[in-house]
Design an enzyme around this catalytic site. Structure first.
Site, mmCIF file in Angstrom:
data_model
loop_
_atom_site.group_PDB
_atom_site.id
_atom_site.type_symbol
_atom_site.label_atom_id
_atom_site.label_comp_id
_atom_site.label_asym_id
_atom_site.label_seq_id
_atom_site.Cartn_x
_atom_site.Cartn_y
_atom_site.Cartn_z
ATOM 1 N N LYS A 1 -0.071 1.061 1.146
ATOM 2 C CA LYS A 1 -0.828 1.396 -0.056
ATOM 3 C C LYS A 1 -0.640 0.285 -1.069
ATOM 4 O O LYS A 1 0.480 -0.046 -1.438
ATOM 5 C CB LYS A 1 -0.355 2.736 -0.622
ATOM 6 C CG LYS A 1 -1.035 3.114 -1.923
ATOM 7 C CD LYS A 1 -0.718 4.530 -2.331
ATOM 8 C CE LYS A 1 -1.269 4.802 -3.718
ATOM 9 N NZ LYS A 1 -0.931 6.146 -4.187
ATOM 10 N N ARG B 1 -7.668 7.432 -12.131
ATOM 11 C CA ARG B 1 -6.728 7.683 -13.237
ATOM 12 C C ARG B 1 -7.355 8.606 -14.271
ATOM 13 O O ARG B 1 -6.674 9.374 -14.924
ATOM 14 C CB ARG B 1 -6.301 6.351 -13.873
ATOM 15 C CG ARG B 1 -5.740 5.343 -12.857
ATOM 16 C CD ARG B 1 -4.234 5.385 -12.775
ATOM 17 N NE ARG B 1 -3.741 4.785 -11.545
ATOM 18 C CZ ARG B 1 -3.322 3.520 -11.403
ATOM 19 N NH1 ARG B 1 -3.344 2.696 -12.444
ATOM 20 N NH2 ARG B 1 -2.876 3.090 -10.241
ATOM 21 N N ARG C 1 2.127 -0.185 -11.251
ATOM 22 C CA ARG C 1 2.755 0.304 -10.023
ATOM 23 C C ARG C 1 3.168 -0.839 -9.078
ATOM 24 O O ARG C 1 3.465 -0.616 -7.912
ATOM 25 C CB ARG C 1 1.800 1.248 -9.293
ATOM 26 C CG ARG C 1 1.314 2.431 -10.108
ATOM 27 C CD ARG C 1 1.041 3.633 -9.242
ATOM 28 N NE ARG C 1 0.134 4.608 -9.820
ATOM 29 C CZ ARG C 1 0.398 5.411 -10.834
ATOM 30 N NH1 ARG C 1 1.568 5.351 -11.451
ATOM 31 N NH2 ARG C 1 -0.498 6.279 -11.266
ATOM 32 N N GLU D 1 5.837 -1.742 6.700
ATOM 33 C CA GLU D 1 5.786 -0.417 6.058
ATOM 34 C C GLU D 1 5.421 0.656 7.084
ATOM 35 O O GLU D 1 6.000 1.746 7.112
ATOM 36 C CB GLU D 1 4.734 -0.419 4.930
ATOM 37 C CG GLU D 1 5.150 -1.193 3.682
ATOM 38 C CD GLU D 1 6.081 -0.374 2.790
ATOM 39 O OE1 GLU D 1 6.469 0.743 3.173
ATOM 40 O OE2 GLU D 1 6.431 -0.859 1.699
ATOM 41 N N LYS E 1 -4.680 2.192 2.401
ATOM 42 C CA LYS E 1 -5.380 2.534 1.178
ATOM 43 C C LYS E 1 -5.291 1.403 0.183
ATOM 44 O O LYS E 1 -4.187 0.889 -0.008
ATOM 45 C CB LYS E 1 -4.725 3.783 0.597
ATOM 46 C CG LYS E 1 -5.243 4.249 -0.711
ATOM 47 C CD LYS E 1 -4.466 5.442 -1.142
ATOM 48 C CE LYS E 1 -4.928 5.845 -2.518
ATOM 49 N NZ LYS E 1 -4.189 6.960 -3.010
ATOM 50 N N SER F 1 -11.368 5.874 -5.285
ATOM 51 C CA SER F 1 -12.279 6.150 -6.394
ATOM 52 C C SER F 1 -13.130 4.944 -6.791
ATOM 53 O O SER F 1 -14.318 5.084 -7.072
ATOM 54 C CB SER F 1 -11.463 6.635 -7.595
ATOM 55 O OG SER F 1 -10.470 5.683 -7.954
ATOM 56 N N TYR G 1 -14.658 10.688 -1.153
ATOM 57 C CA TYR G 1 -15.252 11.645 -2.091
ATOM 58 C C TYR G 1 -16.663 12.038 -1.674
ATOM 59 O O TYR G 1 -17.230 12.976 -2.207
ATOM 60 C CB TYR G 1 -15.228 11.057 -3.510
ATOM 61 C CG TYR G 1 -13.811 10.775 -3.965
ATOM 62 C CD1 TYR G 1 -12.997 11.800 -4.421
ATOM 63 C CD2 TYR G 1 -13.259 9.486 -3.862
ATOM 64 C CE1 TYR G 1 -11.684 11.566 -4.791
ATOM 65 C CE2 TYR G 1 -11.950 9.245 -4.217
ATOM 66 C CZ TYR G 1 -11.162 10.280 -4.687
ATOM 67 O OH TYR G 1 -9.858 10.052 -5.035
HETATM 68 C C1 PBG Z 1 -1.105 8.976 -6.385
HETATM 69 C C2 PBG Z 1 -2.437 8.574 -5.884
HETATM 70 C C3 PBG Z 1 -3.344 7.632 -6.400
HETATM 71 C C4 PBG Z 1 -4.475 7.721 -5.607
HETATM 72 C C5 PBG Z 1 -4.225 8.685 -4.629
HETATM 73 N N1 PBG Z 1 -2.944 9.182 -4.814
HETATM 74 C C6 PBG Z 1 -3.268 6.765 -7.592
HETATM 75 C C7 PBG Z 1 -2.349 5.638 -7.651
HETATM 76 O O1 PBG Z 1 -1.562 5.402 -6.740
HETATM 77 O O2 PBG Z 1 -2.357 4.964 -8.659
HETATM 78 C C8 PBG Z 1 -5.745 6.946 -5.779
HETATM 79 C C9 PBG Z 1 -6.947 7.597 -5.184
HETATM 80 C C10 PBG Z 1 -8.235 7.009 -5.630
HETATM 81 O O3 PBG Z 1 -8.314 6.013 -6.370
HETATM 82 O O4 PBG Z 1 -9.261 7.570 -5.215
HETATM 83 N N2 PBG Z 1 -0.084 8.073 -6.199
#
Ligand code: PBG
Length: 327
Positions: A195, A205, A217, A234, A249, A275, A314
């Protein structure tokens, strides 16, 4: 022209193209992420994700029903609690919004779909980080204890799978032993293994109200410019710790990582079309610059072609309906 070389032979009709096609999308390969918010009377649209809302419990159940009717393979819940604190207490509170939603959907659907909730703290902490803070930094091992508690809470609430997304070292192992010790040895873990610290989470967010209040992050999620080998490391750690499926991701900007992970493991591989990937296509389509349906299906096809067995998107319910209509 070389004698015999005519690739166009297999493109001459839609039927021939269909016969030799490698990638087929199936509604059952798509998982629908959904947001449920505490203390609202009506669904709240997410501005940066046209068509996506923060649900009330009632609208969540209705939309979940529509998704399952359309044939989606599973549902992923994100809770947005009314009150947040430093340790994300609402993530594992029995009466916390996400656990109440899991219980309601499990009562509605039984085992007819695959229910999961994001296993992270950022939607539940007042500072917006994915773990607990110690000395200004996210403390890895203290956070593991919280993830273990959240995993058990989700399992008790009715989740069929847990999906840890916080990118703490050792999270899969910690969650596995908590589940095993709590009577859930049979509950699988889909690990968000590779990720990235991606700008493409921007619209999320807003949807999950989980933006970090300080810093970013980068100290726990992967550097987008890091090596593919880092992603494989990982993944290997998560597999060794007991992951039952692994995830990459975001998806579209990391197709090379998906392909490398697919080649490296014999477990199911998932990808999360996040997203920002959704927002890009929606914005372009709203301007008339892209054919919306074709763009959505082409991106999903690319993610599957790269090697993902199933995709979090989505568009899951809508794409499932398009696919059913084509049959
Ligand atoms: C939580 C999480 C996030 C997303 C899924 N789980 C946000 C992040 O890590 O900042 C993002 C999902 C998306 O953007 O559709 N850690």
């Amino acid at each position: 022209m070389f004698p015999g070389a005519r690739p166009r032979r297999l493109r001459s009709t839609p039927a021939i193209r269909g016969l030799v096609r490698q990638v087929r999308l199936d509604p059952g390969d798509l998982v629908l992420p959904m947001f449920v918010k505490e203390g609202i009377a009506e669904p709240v649209p997410v501005t940066s994700m046209p068509g996506v809302v923060q649900h009330t419990m009632d609208s969540l159940r209705k939309a979940a029903h529509e998704g399952v009717q359309a044939g989606v393979g599973g549902l992923l819940l994100f809770g947005v609690p009314a009150v947040k604190d430093s340790v994300g207490s609402q993530a594992d509170a029995v009466d916390g919004i996400v656990n109440r939603a899991l219980a309601a959907l499990r009562a509605d659907f039984g085992d007819d779909t695959v229910l999961m909730a994001d296993l992270c703290l950022c939607e539940y902490t007042d500072h917006g980080h994915c773990g607990v803070i110690d000395g200004g930094d996210v403390a890895n091992d203290e956070t593991l204890n919280r993830y273990a508690e959240v995993a058990l809470a989700q399992a008790n609430a009715g989740a069929h799978v847990v999906a840890p997304s916080g990118m703490m070292d050792g999270q899969v192992g910690a969650i596995r032993s908590a589940l095993d010790g709590g009577g859930f040895a049979g509950l699988p873990i889909i690990a968000y293994s590779a990720k990235y610290a991606s700008c493409f989470y921007g619209p999320f967010r807003e949807a999950a109200e989980g933006a970090p209040q300080f810093g970013d992050r980068g100290g726990y999620q992967q550097d987008p410019a890091g090596s593919v080998q880092e992603a494989l490391r990982e993944v290997a750690l998560d597999v060794a710790e007991g992951a039952d499926a692994v995830m990459v991701k975001p998806a579209l900007a990391y197709l090379d990582v998906i392909a490398a992970v697919r080649a490296a493991v014999d477990l199911p591989v998932a990808a999360y079309q996040v997203s920002g990937e959704y927002a890009m296509v929606e914005a372009a389509a709203a301007n008339g610059w892209l054919d919306r349906e074709r763009a959505v299906l082409e991106t999903l096809t690319a993610i599957r072609r790269a090697g993902a067995d199933f995709v979090f998107t989505y568009w899951a319910a809508e794409a499932a309906r398009w696919l059913a209509a084509r049959r």
